[in-house]
Design a protein around this motif. Structure first.
Motif, PDB file in Angstrom:
ATOM      1  N   UNK A  94       0.815  -1.218   0.000  1.00 20.81           N
ATOM      2  CA  UNK A  94       0.000   0.000   0.000  1.00 20.81           C
ATOM      3  C   UNK A  94       0.848   1.267   0.000  1.00 20.81           C
ATOM      4  N   UNK A  95       1.994   1.215  -0.677  1.00 17.63           N
ATOM      5  CA  UNK A  95       2.819   2.405  -0.835  1.00 17.63           C
ATOM      6  C   UNK A  95       3.839   2.638   0.253  1.00 17.63           C
ATOM      7  N   UNK A  96       4.009   1.707   1.183  1.00 16.86           N
ATOM      8  CA  UNK A  96       4.953   1.923   2.286  1.00 16.86           C
ATOM      9  C   UNK A  96       6.367   1.444   1.951  1.00 16.86           C
ATOM     10  N   UNK A  97       6.543   0.714   0.843  1.00 19.09           N
ATOM     11  CA  UNK A  97       7.854   0.259   0.416  1.00 19.09           C
ATOM     12  C   UNK A  97       7.965   0.359  -1.105  1.00 19.09           C
ATOM     13  N   UNK A  98       9.211   0.299  -1.591  1.00 21.82           N
ATOM     14  CA  UNK A  98       9.473   0.192  -3.022  1.00 21.82           C
ATOM     15  C   UNK A  98      10.108  -1.181  -3.257  1.00 21.82           C
ATOM     16  N   UNK A  99       9.323  -2.095  -3.818  1.00 24.01           N
ATOM     17  CA  UNK A  99       9.761  -3.478  -3.949  1.00 24.01           C
ATOM     18  C   UNK A  99       9.677  -3.918  -5.407  1.00 24.01           C
ATOM     19  N   UNK A 100      10.749  -4.527  -5.881  1.00 19.13           N
ATOM     20  CA  UNK A 100      10.744  -5.181  -7.188  1.00 19.13           C
ATOM     21  C   UNK A 100      11.606  -6.423  -7.052  1.00 19.13           C
ATOM     22  N   UNK A 101      10.951  -7.587  -6.953  1.00 21.52           N
ATOM     23  CA  UNK A 101      11.640  -8.851  -6.722  1.00 21.52           C
ATOM     24  C   UNK A 101      11.442  -9.799  -7.894  1.00 21.52           C
TER      25      UNK A 101
END
Length: 370
Positions: free
Chosen positions: A212-219
């Motif tokens: 919900x926008x609390x992290x920037x994740x690309x796995x």
């Protein structure tokens, strides 16, 4: 201590007739999940986790005094863990450190869609107890790389506990029972991922569905599951032989804030190749074949504490036994009153399985977790 409940109201005008041939009501209520999870870590060197609850309690599975099989609370997880160095650990018990994909390690606390993609829980009830195996595991982090691997016992009394393969016919998932534990008693699994942006926690095994926008994740991830001789076939003379069960997957998860007003975008894609043995098929859930799945969601920007997240999901499955496909579309939206801790989810889903008539379902879920 974490506790959560997911309550469903589900509308389906195409419900099959009951066991007595009577029509069933279009509207049904159920307790999809009711869980309590407890973990303790007095110091960094060891941890114990226990997780209990029930699933899918409805009018058909309730019993007069709450003692029937369908209304029972049961053990989901019970494992102990020891640290090995700073960011690595080993443990054992009834655990959820699964292989295959992110969805096979999904938390039910923070799903973006109404529920998990069912075929992604590819071993549930076949080699494990509700997506949990009994065995040992190792997990850890090396820089941006995370891993989890396990060796486990296979379930004996599974969903095909009484099945026997037909002579010259399709495989049945009965290797542990028909061939014995020495030949078919162990399973092996692993999942490996690389974090291109922010790193995620792997303190617990449960993967987040949307931040919900609390992290920037690309796995980017890949995983596997292997059960040597897990399935069995019979030749024309009735002689049994084992068929290796193997599942392989590639996936990608992208979850980032967008702009400055609380907007966020979530996307996930999965390719899964599943081999349960020759022409294996069990209901409309399990089959030897392959699958492509994707879902996307967008948190609408705004200053209000109440937030909205419309989403789409779609998957296409190829079914070897039928030389045909199955497809499923989901259109839904989450209303967050306090993030994932308090939300409503409304979803329309349609499933077309091979030549069968499409099944259309509308579900409203209320969820709270504390």
């Amino acid at each position: 201590v974490i506790s959560w409940a997911q309550i469903w109201g589900q509308y389906n005008s195409d419900r099959p007739l009951d066991a007595k041939g009577n029509e069933q009501a279009d509207l049904d209520f159920s307790v999809r999940r009711a869980r309590i999870l407890m973990y303790a870590q007095i110091n960094k060197d060891f941890l114990i986790l226990t997780h209990i609850g029930l699933n899918s309690l409805n009018a058909n599975t309730m019993s007069p005094t709450g003692t029937g099989e369908g209304s029972q609370v049961f053990l989901h997880d019970a494992w102990a863990q020891y640290s090995v160095g700073k960011n690595n650990a080993v443990g054992g018990g009834l655990h959820y450190w699964n292989g295959i994909s992110r969805l096979n390690n999904q938390s039910t606390l923070n799903l973006m869609t109404l529920d998990n993609q069912r075929q992604a829980w590819g071993t549930l009830g076949l080699s494990d107890q509700f997506a949990r195996h009994i065995g040992v595991y190792a997990k850890g982090t090396v820089g941006k790389f995370q891993y989890r691997v396990s060796v486990n016992n296979a379930l004996v009394n599974n969903l095909q506990a009484s099945a026997v393969p037909a002579n010259g016919g399709a495989a049945t998932y009965t290797g542990q029972r028909l061939l014995g534990s020495k030949e078919a008693g162990k399973t092996y699994a692993g999942y490996f991922e690389y974090a291109i942006l922010d790193s995620e926690s792997n303190f617990l095994p449960y993967k987040v569905g949307s931040y919900l926008g609390t992290k920037k994740v690309f796995n980017i991830g890949t995983g596997f599951f292997s059960h040597p001789n897990g399935s069995v076939i019979a030749d024309a003379g009735g002689n049994l032989s084992g068929e290796n069960v193997s599942i392989f997957a590639l996936d990608a998860f992208y979850d980032v804030p967008v702009g400055t007003k609380g907007a966020a975008f979530t996307a996930y894609a999965l390719y899964q190749n599943t081999d349960y043995g020759k022409d294996y098929r069990l209901g409309t859930t399990y089959e030897t074949g392959s699958m492509l799945h994707a879902h996307v969601g967008y948190v609408i920007p705004g200053k209000s504490k109440t937030r909205f997240q419309p989403y789409l999901s779609y998957d296409e499955r190829q079914i070897d036994a039928l030389n045909d496909n199955a497809s499923q579309l989901g259109i839904g939206a989450n209303t967050f009153f306090s993030g994932h801790n308090s939300k409503l989810t409304l979803e329309y889903q349609t499933l077309k399985y091979a030549a069968n008539k499409s099944v259309n379902t509308i579900t409203l879920q209320a969820m709270i977790y504390l």
